[in-house]
Enzyme design. Structure first.
Site, short mmCIF file in Angstrom:
data_model
loop_
_atom_site.label_atom_id
_atom_site.label_comp_id
_atom_site.label_asym_id
_atom_site.label_seq_id
_atom_site.Cartn_x
_atom_site.Cartn_y
_atom_site.Cartn_z
N ARG A 166 30.01 96.03 4.53
CA ARG A 166 31.38 96.03 4.02
C ARG A 166 31.75 97.42 3.56
O ARG A 166 30.89 98.19 3.14
CB ARG A 166 31.48 95.09 2.83
CG ARG A 166 31.19 93.66 3.20
CD ARG A 166 30.96 92.84 1.95
NE ARG A 166 30.48 91.52 2.32
CZ ARG A 166 29.97 90.66 1.46
NH1 ARG A 166 29.86 90.98 0.17
NH2 ARG A 166 29.57 89.48 1.87
N ARG A 196 28.89 107.53 -3.16
CA ARG A 196 29.89 107.99 -4.13
C ARG A 196 29.24 108.52 -5.42
O ARG A 196 29.75 109.44 -6.05
CB ARG A 196 30.89 106.87 -4.43
CG ARG A 196 31.78 106.56 -3.22
CD ARG A 196 32.53 105.25 -3.35
NE ARG A 196 33.32 105.21 -4.56
CZ ARG A 196 33.93 104.11 -5.02
NH1 ARG A 196 33.85 102.97 -4.33
NH2 ARG A 196 34.63 104.15 -6.14
N ASP A 225 34.49 99.26 0.78
CA ASP A 225 35.36 98.93 -0.35
C ASP A 225 36.82 99.31 -0.08
O ASP A 225 37.11 100.05 0.86
CB ASP A 225 34.89 99.68 -1.61
CG ASP A 225 33.66 99.05 -2.23
OD1 ASP A 225 33.41 97.86 -1.96
OD2 ASP A 225 32.96 99.75 -2.98
#
Lengths: 243, 243
Positions: A50, A197, A52
């Site tokens: 997935r 990140r 975000d």
């Protein structure tokens, strides 16, 4: 049934992410509906992972099983005609029955863009993280090399996320700068939730001089509180999935 | 009165161009209104040159005369707070009274982006020209070198546009490709109307094999019908103005 592998680009700005949500179709649901429009089959597609809300893809991979006889080479044009302009199918291949976009993946490459100038950029606003402070790029490059190899990246994942193991291998990491745009690319066998990140946020904090510890010490601490901030989603791109 | 020089970035997608139009403010009018909001002066700003609808800027330059005492270093933040996100002031300098963004310009650098892959890209859609055909990049690079130097570029301007002279000097031209994105940059002492877009269209037609003549022959013909098509506006960026 045929098993079809799609390679997908998307601008994630408008979406709540890859996955379907109760009230939104997400990127997954948007593509599933386009497949329904061309095949009249209600299928489920599985992605390599997935992404975000706000995260983009240059080469997301997803597969689905179908009885349709449309040649694989004609699928991209057929689906692109039904899809919104911020999603594009850039390749379709027929693959063996046991291919699974997630479980068959051997590695992934992520790209992260940082726009490092004092004032905001209208052209990079949805696709980069604006850092207005001066960054010590040489320190960032040097410290990034400590990420290479196999480590326990427990400190580099979102609090509360649970996975079976936190060991991951980083095969390659590069940082290049051109005209204020810093391009970071990282290739690994897998990534924990928010890991890229947090790596970027940690390197930015090092570049600004907000973190004195070395990357080696931060990895060894296995403590999220030693790492830097989580860089925003909209600078992140899933570039390539290796099989 | 003080003479202030602004350096401006914009994403031209939403605008009818630089210049004010009867019913639209254009980029010029939008910035003039922001200046009014911070100085309460109704001033007119002059750009180094107009850009057409859809054309972007990484370094457009404009100047204006003002009685305001706001320090130049504080102007970018003050104006950016009033401007829409697709326009950004990236520098402000106080310059001598006789500085004129257009008449003082000694040269300009334009960038043009071509996205050369079979299927459209969601991420480059507003900032590049999608060419789905295979391009002979080596031929394009080779032929582009014939543009260097001083030539009569009469064949490389929009039909019907009138200027006093059509001699221009190209100081440098580079073409680079990375991951399907072709970046062309051209530096000259000045450009005729649509000249960069016609240069790009001609090179693309050469790369596709639709034009057999050499660039040298096309320049010598001084005939727009010998040149290629006009590449679309949304791949063009005014990168830098030299003074």
């Amino acid at each position: 049934m045929r098993n079809l592998k799609l390679t997908i680009q998307y601008d994630g700005s408008r979406y709540c992410g890859w996955q379907k949500q109760p009230d939104f179709s997400g990127i997954q649901g948007t593509i599933e509906y386009a497949i329904y429009e061309i095949t009249r089959e209600k299928i489920k597609i599985e992605a390599s992972g997935r992404t975000d809300a706000g995260v983009h893809a240059l080469g997301q991979v997803a597969n689905f099983k179908t009885n349709s006889t449309i040649p694989a080479s004609r699928i991209p044009d057929a689906l692109n005609a039904k899809l919104p302009k911020d999603i594009s199918i850039i390749d379709c291949q027929e693959v063996s029955e046991d291919f699974h976009s997630r479980y068959s993946a051997k590695g992934k490459v992520y790209r992260y863009l940082i726009y490092n100038r004092p004032y905001r950029s209208p052209l990079y606003k949805n696709i980069s993280y604006h850092v207005k402070y001066e960054l010590d790029l040489e320190r960032m490059k040097r410290e990034s090399k400590s990420l290479l190899g196999t480590h326990d990246f427990k400190g580099f994942r979102k609090d509360g996320s649970s996975v079976r193991g936190t060991m991951r291998t980083i095969h390659d990491i590069t940082i290049e700068e051109n005209d204020g745009l810093i391009v970071l690319e990282v290739y690994g066998n897998g990534f924990l939730y928010n890991m890229v990140r947090i790596i970027v946020g940690t390197l930015v904090d090092m570049g600004r001089g907000k973190i004195d510890k070395s990357m080696e010490e931060i990895i060894a601490s296995k403590d999220k509180y030693e790492a830097g901030h989580t860089a925003p989603a909209h600078g992140l791109f899933l570039k390539k999935v290796h099989y």
